[in-house]
Write a protein that holds these residues in place. Structure first.
Motif, PDB file in Angstrom:
ATOM      1  N   LEU A   1      -6.632   8.306  44.228  1.00 17.61           N
ATOM      2  CA  LEU A   1      -7.412   7.681  44.960  1.00 17.61           C
ATOM      3  C   LEU A   1      -6.609   6.586  45.544  1.00 17.61           C
ATOM      4  O   LEU A   1      -7.102   6.250  46.846  1.00 17.61           O
ATOM      5  CB  LEU A   1      -8.371   6.797  43.954  1.00 17.61           C
ATOM      6  CG  LEU A   1      -9.638   6.017  44.729  1.00 17.61           C
ATOM      7  CD1 LEU A   1     -10.477   6.913  45.633  1.00 17.61           C
ATOM      8  CD2 LEU A   1     -10.382   5.400  43.724  1.00 17.61           C
ATOM      9  N   GLN A   2      -5.885   6.021  45.219  1.00 16.70           N
ATOM     10  CA  GLN A   2      -4.927   4.900  45.932  1.00 16.70           C
ATOM     11  C   GLN A   2      -4.290   5.661  47.091  1.00 16.70           C
ATOM     12  O   GLN A   2      -4.417   5.038  48.377  1.00 16.70           O
ATOM     13  CB  GLN A   2      -3.970   4.252  45.107  1.00 16.70           C
ATOM     14  CG  GLN A   2      -4.387   3.051  43.988  1.00 16.70           C
ATOM     15  CD  GLN A   2      -3.399   2.631  43.139  1.00 16.70           C
ATOM     16  OE1 GLN A   2      -2.138   3.121  43.078  1.00 16.70           O
ATOM     17  NE2 GLN A   2      -3.840   1.601  42.700  1.00 16.70           N
TER      18      GLN A   2
ATOM     19  N   GLN B   1      -5.433   8.467  48.588  1.00 19.79           N
ATOM     20  CA  GLN B   1      -6.305   8.778  49.344  1.00 19.79           C
ATOM     21  C   GLN B   1      -6.880   7.537  50.627  1.00 19.79           C
ATOM     22  O   GLN B   1      -6.912   7.716  51.644  1.00 19.79           O
ATOM     23  CB  GLN B   1      -7.394   9.424  48.773  1.00 19.79           C
ATOM     24  CG  GLN B   1      -8.501   9.806  49.877  1.00 19.79           C
ATOM     25  CD  GLN B   1      -9.734  10.322  49.032  1.00 19.79           C
ATOM     26  OE1 GLN B   1      -9.956  10.527  47.836  1.00 19.79           O
ATOM     27  NE2 GLN B   1     -10.906  10.848  49.775  1.00 19.79           N
ATOM     28  N   LEU B   2      -7.050   6.381  49.820  1.00 19.53           N
ATOM     29  CA  LEU B   2      -7.350   5.276  50.375  1.00 19.53           C
ATOM     30  C   LEU B   2      -6.430   4.677  51.335  1.00 19.53           C
ATOM     31  O   LEU B   2      -6.599   4.181  52.596  1.00 19.53           O
ATOM     32  CB  LEU B   2      -7.651   4.117  49.533  1.00 19.53           C
ATOM     33  CG  LEU B   2      -9.003   4.433  48.429  1.00 19.53           C
ATOM     34  CD1 LEU B   2      -9.225   3.155  47.633  1.00 19.53           C
ATOM     35  CD2 LEU B   2     -10.098   4.613  49.595  1.00 19.53           C
ATOM     36  N   HIS B   3      -5.086   4.883  51.160  1.00 19.65           N
ATOM     37  CA  HIS B   3      -3.993   4.535  51.757  1.00 19.65           C
ATOM     38  C   HIS B   3      -3.945   5.354  53.082  1.00 19.65           C
ATOM     39  O   HIS B   3      -3.808   4.570  54.238  1.00 19.65           O
ATOM     40  CB  HIS B   3      -2.537   4.567  51.082  1.00 19.65           C
ATOM     41  CG  HIS B   3      -1.280   4.315  52.073  1.00 19.65           C
ATOM     42  ND1 HIS B   3      -0.826   3.342  52.284  1.00 19.65           N
ATOM     43  CD2 HIS B   3      -0.414   5.288  52.614  1.00 19.65           C
ATOM     44  CE1 HIS B   3       0.128   3.352  53.028  1.00 19.65           C
ATOM     45  NE2 HIS B   3       0.379   4.459  53.181  1.00 19.65           N
TER      46      HIS B   3
ATOM     47  N   LEU C   1      -6.579   7.065  54.467  1.00 19.50           N
ATOM     48  CA  LEU C   1      -7.997   7.034  55.243  1.00 19.50           C
ATOM     49  C   LEU C   1      -7.895   6.953  56.687  1.00 19.50           C
ATOM     50  O   LEU C   1      -8.359   7.487  57.322  1.00 19.50           O
ATOM     51  CB  LEU C   1      -8.949   6.468  54.493  1.00 19.50           C
ATOM     52  CG  LEU C   1     -10.249   6.479  54.584  1.00 19.50           C
ATOM     53  CD1 LEU C   1     -10.489   8.145  54.698  1.00 19.50           C
ATOM     54  CD2 LEU C   1     -11.386   5.785  53.618  1.00 19.50           C
TER      55      LEU C   1
ATOM     56  N   ASP D   1      -8.980   9.418  59.068  1.00 22.78           N
ATOM     57  CA  ASP D   1      -9.997   9.243  60.271  1.00 22.78           C
ATOM     58  C   ASP D   1      -9.550   9.457  61.495  1.00 22.78           C
ATOM     59  O   ASP D   1     -10.306  10.145  62.536  1.00 22.78           O
ATOM     60  CB  ASP D   1     -10.612   8.000  60.095  1.00 22.78           C
ATOM     61  CG  ASP D   1     -11.415   7.727  58.704  1.00 22.78           C
ATOM     62  OD1 ASP D   1     -11.774   8.663  58.166  1.00 22.78           O
ATOM     63  OD2 ASP D   1     -11.536   6.582  58.484  1.00 22.78           O
TER      64      ASP D   1
END
Length: 63
Positions: free
Chosen positions: A1-2, A4-6, A8, A12
């Motif tokens: 998850l980390q 993916q958030l990094h 993102l 986008d």
């Protein structure tokens, strides 16, 4: 998850416009092909292009 958030913001940016436009721009920046697309598609808008390239620089993907 980390991870993916990094990534993102970069993800986008790759979906800021209709594919394959941003992906072709990113690949061209890395030296793979060109960012030209066939009609009715057009090249990536300048603001989106600058954002994408900036994010790619932050991740060390381009100089």
């Amino acid at each position: 998850l980390q991870m993916q958030l990094h990534y993102l913001p970069l993800i986008d940016a790759l979906f800021a416009e209709t594919n394959p436009i941003p992906v072709k721009c990113a690949m061209a920046a890395m030296g793979f092909g060109t960012d030209t697309v066939r009609l009715p598609l057009v090249t990536l808008e300048e603001g989106h292009r600058q954002n994408l390239l900036s994010l790619m620089r932050q991740e060390g993907l381009v100089d």
